[in-house]
Design an enzyme around this catalytic site. Structure first.
Site, short mmCIF file in Angstrom:
data_model
loop_
_atom_site.label_atom_id
_atom_site.label_comp_id
_atom_site.label_asym_id
_atom_site.label_seq_id
_atom_site.Cartn_x
_atom_site.Cartn_y
_atom_site.Cartn_z
N CYS A 283 0.79 -1.23 0.00
CA CYS A 283 0.00 0.00 0.00
C CYS A 283 0.82 1.29 0.00
O CYS A 283 0.52 2.19 -0.79
CB CYS A 283 -1.03 0.03 1.13
N ARG A 312 6.57 -11.40 5.30
CA ARG A 312 6.09 -11.15 6.66
C ARG A 312 6.63 -12.22 7.58
O ARG A 312 6.65 -13.39 7.22
CB ARG A 312 4.56 -11.19 6.71
N GLN A 330 0.85 -11.11 -3.32
CA GLN A 330 -0.58 -10.77 -3.23
C GLN A 330 -1.07 -10.28 -4.58
O GLN A 330 -0.34 -9.60 -5.30
CB GLN A 330 -0.78 -9.64 -2.23
N ASP A 332 -2.78 -7.74 -5.34
CA ASP A 332 -3.15 -6.57 -4.58
C ASP A 332 -3.69 -5.46 -5.49
O ASP A 332 -3.34 -5.40 -6.65
CB ASP A 332 -1.88 -6.05 -3.90
N HIS A 334 -5.19 -1.14 -5.06
CA HIS A 334 -5.70 -0.04 -4.24
C HIS A 334 -6.53 0.86 -5.13
O HIS A 334 -6.09 1.24 -6.21
CB HIS A 334 -4.55 0.72 -3.59
N LYS A 416 -14.24 -4.30 6.58
CA LYS A 416 -13.83 -5.09 5.41
C LYS A 416 -14.77 -6.26 5.17
O LYS A 416 -15.50 -6.68 6.05
CB LYS A 416 -12.41 -5.61 5.60
N HIS A 462 -8.54 -1.07 -0.23
CA HIS A 462 -7.49 -2.05 -0.45
C HIS A 462 -8.19 -3.36 -0.76
O HIS A 462 -9.13 -3.72 -0.08
CB HIS A 462 -6.66 -2.16 0.84
#
Length: 587
Positions: A283, A312, A330, A332, A334, A416, A462
């Site tokens: 992000c 992570r 991911q 991912d 945004h 979420k 996100h």
RNA sequence: GCCGAAGUGGCGCAAUGGUAGCGCAAGCGAUUUGUAAUCGCUAGGUUGGGGGUUCGAUUCCCUCCUUCGGCUCCA
């Protein structure tokens, strides 16, 4: 018709309830048996679960697998004695006396709001319990103690750890057996096993646990998934970006990760005397891309997507094959948008999620709406939260997606929607997440120029739909038991020459298919055709193309499918058309 | 991280204090075969790492690592 459906529903419900009673009763019977073995045992709780039951104990020694048959035998005796379950209500004070030796029960009693507490008794065993139970111990028949595990009292890791015994229980012996067989089957379909057998990926623990090595065949599948993903993202109005893997500490200070996420981040590396961190999330980088110029309200929504690899730190006990790793990619994105666009953007995300699930054959997924709890520290205003929560709720309700609400399950920066897919043991793995972020836009002070010529703060959403390539692949492998549909299969066809003199023709067949965009191998080993077929079957290759004299003569191939179906000889153009059509419809 | 179990050739397993074996896979050779395993030969292991007990440890003890089943936490 309606009435019939109604009756069926009621019957189903009562069957379910009866099973729950049986399971709960079995838990009591097990606690009785354990107390018989260890009179000084302290007992926790023992609820029914969806395959059986468990009970938690604090015991003078660690249980071993050899204890289970002993406990089970004692349980069978209790079943044989066929004593009734009796319900009773007593005052809290009386209950405290009764459970004076049971600290966990005392703790539970303290938390009960009523003055009276409910007990269930059978034989010599009494438990603090709401019930309900079956009438007699003799009704508990088809069960088996499965395994021993540690579990924190009340699920809190600051509490002492108890020993939990899991049992399986079903209405009938047949159902129990079929459940046990299902576990066996699940073992055969375990993605970790299939990953090795089908040569899809590996781990090299000595060089880092939780780090995946994708082999050529796994890589093939991943590439196909990613290509499809990219194509669909362009079609759906996303822009694809690439961002760095590391960033200076100041980035993570501004983003707040060093305050709130540090325990999941790896130690910094020194670059010219500055601390750099490897990214746990994408992000902050996407925000920089958004922030690289002045944005007009006309540009919004801006949808930035990336197959972004993050690292992570995961605690050692939680790693699990591809499902839970320390480095993953991911899918991912945004989304930066105006307030009037929020609703549509969320709806598009939910639809997009469903498009992917359908494409990959997932019928079953479990949707959660995670909301804030009344107290707690949250970024963003209460109004923003209310708006966001209702937008999320409507999006899933409008699509008729059954969902559970996880109250207080939201992260501090926004509500979420999550969707979880099941592995073949029924364990849920969170894949999709669609979340509002009221934190980062503020921290990075991002804005757009509105119609009024002033600066406004955009909303930021996100989202990851597949979740991560690793986890999604893990679930996908189990979903198909390694037998990928043609469009995903790393090897779509193996050409099997019957004798060495057919190798040349086998190669022309393979070339023709490759020219048509199909993934083909030729098995030229000095093996018998039967052995080649067997190996192709075990590798779960969708098409086996046997070629001998007859086929070479006819410009054809004898087509055998992975299902065992024999389609007979097909001319090459016909075969190619068939396979291409199958790929096209993602069959 | 916590509780428990486990770690033996690439994979699946055996060996209980006394020379580490088997099957599959691999390599080589023979065979050239019509819808789920052709035959033979060969090679491959400081038994997860380190330390200890012992004349001697795969086996017993300690410790670390990793995996598995859970718990907690998460894509």
């Amino acid at each position: 018709m309606r009435e019939e459906a109604m009756t069926q529903k009621l019957e189903a419900k009562s069957a379910e309830e009866r099973l729950e009673r049986l399971r709960h009763s079995a838990a009591h019977i097990m606690a009785e048996a354990v107390l018989e073995m260890f009179p000084e045992a302290k007992i926790g709780i023992g609820p029914p679960i969806d395959t059986g039951f468990y009970y938690d104990f604090s015991l003078p020694r660690a249980l071993t697998p050899e204890d289970l048959p002993v406990i089970e035998e004692k349980m069978r005796q209790s079943v044989k004695s066929d004593v009734p379950f009796a319900h009773e209500e007593i005052s809290k004070d009386a209950a405290r006396k009764l459970f004076a030796e049971q600290p966990y029960k005392l703790e539970l009693i303290d938390d009960i709001e009523n003055e009276a507490v409910s007990l269930y008794k059978h034989g010599g065993f009494v438990d603090l319990c709401q019930g309900p139970h079956v009438e007699r111990t003799g009704q508990v028949q088809a069960f088996k103690l499965m395994n021993i595990a540690g579990a924190y009292w009340r699920g809190n890791e600051r509490n002492p750890m108890l020993q939990r015994i899991y049992g399986a229980l079903y209405e009938t012996e047949e159902e129990l057996q079929s459940h046990l067989e299902q576990i066996e089957e699940a073992f055969r379909r375990d993605h970790r096993r299939l990953g090795r057998e089908l040569d899809l990926f590996s781990f090299h623990e000595e060089y880092g646990p939780g780090l995946v090595y994708w082999h050529p065949k796994g890589g093939r599948v991943r590439t196909i998934i990613e290509d499809f993903w990219r194509e669909e993202h362009y079609k759906h109005g996303y822009e694809l970006v690439y961002s760095p893997h590391i960033g200076r500490s100041s980035l993570w200070e501004t983003s707040g990760h060093l305050d709130f996420y540090k325990e999941s981040m790896y130690s910094p590396m020194d670059v010219d005397g500055q601390d750099y961190y490897i990214k746990p999330m994408n992000c902050p980088f996407h925000i920089q891309i958004y922030n690289s110029g002045l944005r007009s309200y006309r540009e919004l929504p801006i949808r930035l997507a990336e197959l972004g690899t993050v690292y992570r730190y995961e605690r050692s006990g939680v790693l699990h094959g591809l499902m839970r790793v320390r480095g993953f990619t991911q899918d991912d994105a945004h989304i930066f948008c105006r307030p009037d666009q929020v609703k549509e953007e969320i709806e598009r995300c939910v639809d997009f999620m469903q498009l992917f699930f359908r494409a990959f054959g997932f019928e079953q997924f479990h949707v959660f709406l995670s909301t804030r709890s009344p107290e707690g520290n949250y970024a963003g205003s209460v109004e923003d939260w209310e708006m966001a929560t209702s937008v999320l709720r409507e999006a899933i309700q409008d699509r008729g997606l059954p969902h559970d609400v996880d109250e207080g399950g939201a992260v501090f920066y926004g509500p979420k929607i999550d969707a979880k897919l099941l592995d073949n043991l029924g364990r849920e793995w969170q894949c999709t997440t669609i979340q509002f972020d009221f934190n980062l836009p503020q921290r990075f002070d991002i804005s757009y120029i509105g119609e009024d010529g002033r600066e406004h703060r955009p909303y930021m959403v996100h989202r990851a739909l597949l979740g991560s390539m690793e986890r999604f692949f893990g679930v996908l492998i189990e979903q198909y038991g390694g037998a990928f549909p043609l469009w995903l299969a790393p090897v779509q066809a193996v050409v099997i020459p019957i004798a060495d003199r057919h190798i040349e023709y086998a190669n022309t067949v393979a070339d023709a298919l490759r020219q048509a965009g199909l993934r083909v191998e030729v098995d030229i080993r000095a093996e018998r055709m039967q052995a080649k077929i067997r190996d192709a079957q075990l590798q779960k290759v969708p098409y086996m193309l046997v070629v001998g004299d007859r086929e070479a003569e006819a410009g054809a191939a004898a087509v055998r499918l992975r299902s065992g179906d024999d389609l007979g000889a097909m001319k090459l153009p016909e075969l190619i058309a068939r396979m291409q059509a199958e790929v096209e419809e993602r069959g």
